[in-house]
Design a protein around this motif. Structure first.
Motif, PDB file in Angstrom:
ATOM      1  N   VAL A  32      11.146  14.241   4.253  1.00  0.00           N
ATOM      2  CA  VAL A  32      11.317  15.165   5.381  1.00  0.00           C
ATOM      3  C   VAL A  32      11.355  14.385   6.690  1.00  0.00           C
ATOM      4  CG1 VAL A  32      10.264  17.049   6.692  1.00  0.00           C
ATOM      5  CG2 VAL A  32      10.238  17.101   4.182  1.00  0.00           C
ATOM      6  N   ALA A  33      10.427  13.436   6.844  1.00  0.00           N
ATOM      7  CA  ALA A  33      10.383  12.616   8.060  1.00  0.00           C
ATOM      8  C   ALA A  33      11.647  11.775   8.199  1.00  0.00           C
ATOM      9  CB  ALA A  33       9.149  11.709   8.042  1.00  0.00           C
ATOM     10  N   ALA A  60       0.847  -1.201   0.000  1.00  0.00           N
ATOM     11  CA  ALA A  60       0.000   0.000   0.000  1.00  0.00           C
ATOM     12  C   ALA A  60       0.878   1.245   0.000  1.00  0.00           C
ATOM     13  CB  ALA A  60      -0.933  -0.005   1.211  1.00  0.00           C
ATOM     14  N   LEU A  61       1.624   1.441  -1.092  1.00  0.00           N
ATOM     15  CA  LEU A  61       2.501   2.602  -1.206  1.00  0.00           C
ATOM     16  C   LEU A  61       1.800   3.693  -2.015  1.00  0.00           C
ATOM     17  CD1 LEU A  61       5.915   0.841  -1.922  1.00  0.00           C
ATOM     18  CD2 LEU A  61       5.172   1.905   0.217  1.00  0.00           C
ATOM     19  N   PRO A  62       1.993   4.951  -1.640  1.00  0.00           N
ATOM     20  CA  PRO A  62       1.310   6.050  -2.344  1.00  0.00           C
ATOM     21  C   PRO A  62       1.953   6.329  -3.705  1.00  0.00           C
ATOM     22  CG  PRO A  62       2.801   6.943  -0.708  1.00  0.00           C
ATOM     23  CD  PRO A  62       2.832   5.444  -0.526  1.00  0.00           C
ATOM     24  N   VAL A  63       1.190   6.950  -4.569  1.00  0.00           N
ATOM     25  CA  VAL A  63       1.712   7.366  -5.875  1.00  0.00           C
ATOM     26  C   VAL A  63       1.918   8.880  -5.915  1.00  0.00           C
ATOM     27  CG1 VAL A  63       0.694   5.435  -7.104  1.00  0.00           C
ATOM     28  CG2 VAL A  63      -0.634   7.527  -6.812  1.00  0.00           C
ATOM     29  N   SER A  64       1.384   9.582  -4.942  1.00  0.00           N
ATOM     30  CA  SER A  64       1.489  11.042  -4.907  1.00  0.00           C
ATOM     31  C   SER A  64       2.927  11.478  -4.600  1.00  0.00           C
ATOM     32  CB  SER A  64       0.554  11.611  -3.843  1.00  0.00           C
ATOM     33  OG  SER A  64       0.837  12.975  -3.595  1.00  0.00           O
ATOM     34  N   PRO A  65       3.511  12.355  -5.419  1.00  0.00           N
ATOM     35  CA  PRO A  65       4.856  12.884  -5.133  1.00  0.00           C
ATOM     36  C   PRO A  65       4.914  13.614  -3.794  1.00  0.00           C
ATOM     37  CG  PRO A  65       4.235  13.356  -7.405  1.00  0.00           C
ATOM     38  CD  PRO A  65       3.007  12.841  -6.717  1.00  0.00           C
ATOM     39  N   LEU A  66       3.799  14.266  -3.420  1.00  0.00           N
ATOM     40  CA  LEU A  66       3.776  14.977  -2.142  1.00  0.00           C
ATOM     41  C   LEU A  66       3.980  14.020  -0.981  1.00  0.00           C
ATOM     42  CD1 LEU A  66       3.350  17.520  -0.468  1.00  0.00           C
ATOM     43  CD2 LEU A  66       0.865  17.106  -0.581  1.00  0.00           C
ATOM     44  N   SER A  67       3.348  12.843  -1.036  1.00  0.00           N
ATOM     45  CA  SER A  67       3.503  11.851   0.040  1.00  0.00           C
ATOM     46  C   SER A  67       4.962  11.428   0.174  1.00  0.00           C
ATOM     47  CB  SER A  67       2.625  10.628  -0.248  1.00  0.00           C
ATOM     48  OG  SER A  67       1.259  10.973  -0.237  1.00  0.00           O
ATOM     49  N   TRP A  68       5.626  11.240  -0.953  1.00  0.00           N
ATOM     50  CA  TRP A  68       7.034  10.838  -0.914  1.00  0.00           C
ATOM     51  C   TRP A  68       7.928  11.982  -0.435  1.00  0.00           C
ATOM     52  CZ3 TRP A  68       8.756   5.971  -1.253  1.00  0.00           C
ATOM     53  CH2 TRP A  68       7.889   5.016  -1.770  1.00  0.00           C
ATOM     54  N   ALA A  69       7.559  13.220  -0.802  1.00  0.00           N
ATOM     55  CA  ALA A  69       8.329  14.370  -0.329  1.00  0.00           C
ATOM     56  C   ALA A  69       8.215  14.511   1.188  1.00  0.00           C
ATOM     57  CB  ALA A  69       7.841  15.650  -1.021  1.00  0.00           C
ATOM     58  N   VAL A  96       7.407   6.758  12.742  1.00  0.00           N
ATOM     59  CA  VAL A  96       6.824   7.995  12.230  1.00  0.00           C
ATOM     60  C   VAL A  96       7.045   8.155  10.723  1.00  0.00           C
ATOM     61  CG1 VAL A  96       6.927  10.517  12.332  1.00  0.00           C
ATOM     62  CG2 VAL A  96       6.847   9.198  14.449  1.00  0.00           C
ATOM     63  N   PRO A  97       8.272   7.990  10.207  1.00  0.00           N
ATOM     64  CA  PRO A  97       8.431   8.080   8.746  1.00  0.00           C
ATOM     65  C   PRO A  97       7.558   7.085   7.982  1.00  0.00           C
ATOM     66  CG  PRO A  97      10.572   8.186   9.805  1.00  0.00           C
ATOM     67  CD  PRO A  97       9.578   7.845  10.874  1.00  0.00           C
ATOM     68  N   ALA A  98       7.444   5.855   8.482  1.00  0.00           N
ATOM     69  CA  ALA A  98       6.620   4.856   7.818  1.00  0.00           C
ATOM     70  C   ALA A  98       5.159   5.284   7.810  1.00  0.00           C
ATOM     71  CB  ALA A  98       6.771   3.502   8.502  1.00  0.00           C
ATOM     72  N   ASP A  99       4.674   5.775   8.933  1.00  0.00           N
ATOM     73  CA  ASP A  99       3.273   6.198   9.014  1.00  0.00           C
ATOM     74  C   ASP A  99       3.002   7.422   8.146  1.00  0.00           C
ATOM     75  OD1 ASP A  99       2.356   4.170  10.592  1.00  0.00           O
ATOM     76  OD2 ASP A  99       2.517   5.263  12.482  1.00  0.00           O
ATOM     77  N   VAL A 100       3.997   8.301   8.010  1.00  0.00           N
ATOM     78  CA  VAL A 100       3.834   9.455   7.112  1.00  0.00           C
ATOM     79  C   VAL A 100       3.639   8.976   5.676  1.00  0.00           C
ATOM     80  CG1 VAL A 100       5.052  11.412   6.069  1.00  0.00           C
ATOM     81  CG2 VAL A 100       5.060  11.127   8.553  1.00  0.00           C
ATOM     82  N   LEU A 101       4.447   8.017   5.257  1.00  0.00           N
ATOM     83  CA  LEU A 101       4.328   7.507   3.888  1.00  0.00           C
ATOM     84  C   LEU A 101       3.036   6.726   3.684  1.00  0.00           C
ATOM     85  CD1 LEU A 101       5.686   7.320   1.135  1.00  0.00           C
ATOM     86  CD2 LEU A 101       6.828   5.236   1.909  1.00  0.00           C
TER      87      LEU A 101
END
Length: 269
Positions: A152-153, A139-148, A221-226
């Protein structure tokens, strides 16, 4: 400006330095990938019995596994990095030379570790993540914003990881051999970061406590952000959580460094 340029150069040198360890990098990629498959199949069995365990569905849980494998090297969850080198310089007395340099000891090692973390994220993170993506439904996002936001995280997580390891390294001023403290620190990082299981799986008060510990800022936290577990202002709250721990631990490191520097001056005359 000159000083900031110096630390940038140190970070770049840290990146290049670890880029020369090709065999070690390849071994790390292989190990992370194999361990990722072992953990993934364990999660499949576990989530088959408890489909929403920890608030994740199976695809999110599997994504969590491979995000963790991608971050192991960058966050130095299994040790390594500057910590052993600094401890050896303290043990040998070479740290006295470092203290005479017209640079800040903590910032020097932080810049170097940021360069190391960037290399490890690219070199040791991409292949395991790609392997997991090909082998499982993640369940990985495709949005560039999510990866950006994820990057940061990750950056904040590397700073928190550094701050913890710096404090551990400084104990060598008193213990001389910091191996024992390093082992304890590594075990704490493995268990409390979410590397083995998401911290949301832990129940009750214990789960509440571990999610507020600094190690949560390194991987959970980084994992949950993604994975989109934070929405809207929740993402900012996650960054504030990481930043607060980074500031607290860095200040603690400076305080211990000041005491340790006084110790070196007194012993050295």
């Amino acid at each position: 400006m000159e000083r900031s340029g110096l630390y940038t150069a140190v970070a770049v040198n840290g990146f290049r330095r670890y880029a020369t360890y090709r065999i070690a990098t390849a071994a790390g990629v292989f190990t992370n990938t194999v361990f990722g498959f072992i953990l993934a199949y364990t999660f499949i069995a576990l989530w088959s019995e408890r489909p929403r365990l920890g608030g994740y569905d199976q695809a999110e849980a599997l994504a969590f596994v491979w995000i963790g494998q991608a971050l192991i090297g960058a966050m130095s969850l299994l040790g390594g990095g500057f910590q052993e080198e600094l401890q050896e310089r303290i043990r040998s007395g070479d740290v006295a030379i470092d203290l005479y340099r017209p640079v800040d000891l903590q910032l020097w090692w932080l810049a170097s570790d940021l360069g190391r973390g960037a290399f490890q994220l690219l070199a040791r993170g991409a292949v395991p993540m790609a392997a997991g993506t090909l082998a499982f439904e993640l369940a990985l996002p495709v949005s560039p914003l999510s990866w950006a936001l994820f990057l940061v995280a990750v950056g904040l997580g590397v700073v928190v990881s550094f701050a913890i390891r710096y404090l551990v390294a400084l104990t060598a001023f008193w213990l001389l051999d910091g191996t024992g403290m390093s082992m304890i620190s590594t075990l704490a990082a493995i268990f409390f970061s979410g590397m083995l299981l998401p911290l949301t799986v832990f129940p009750g008060a214990f789960g509440d406590v571990v999610r507020w510990l600094p190690w949560a800022a390194i991987l959970q936290v980084p994992a949950d952000v993604l994975l989109g577990q934070y929405q809207g202002a929740g993402v900012l709250g996650a960054f504030v959580f990481q930043a607060c721990w980074a500031v607290v631990l860095l200040l603690a490191g400076r305080a211990v460094q000041a005491v340790a520097t006084h110790r070196v001056v007194v012993q050295g005359g």
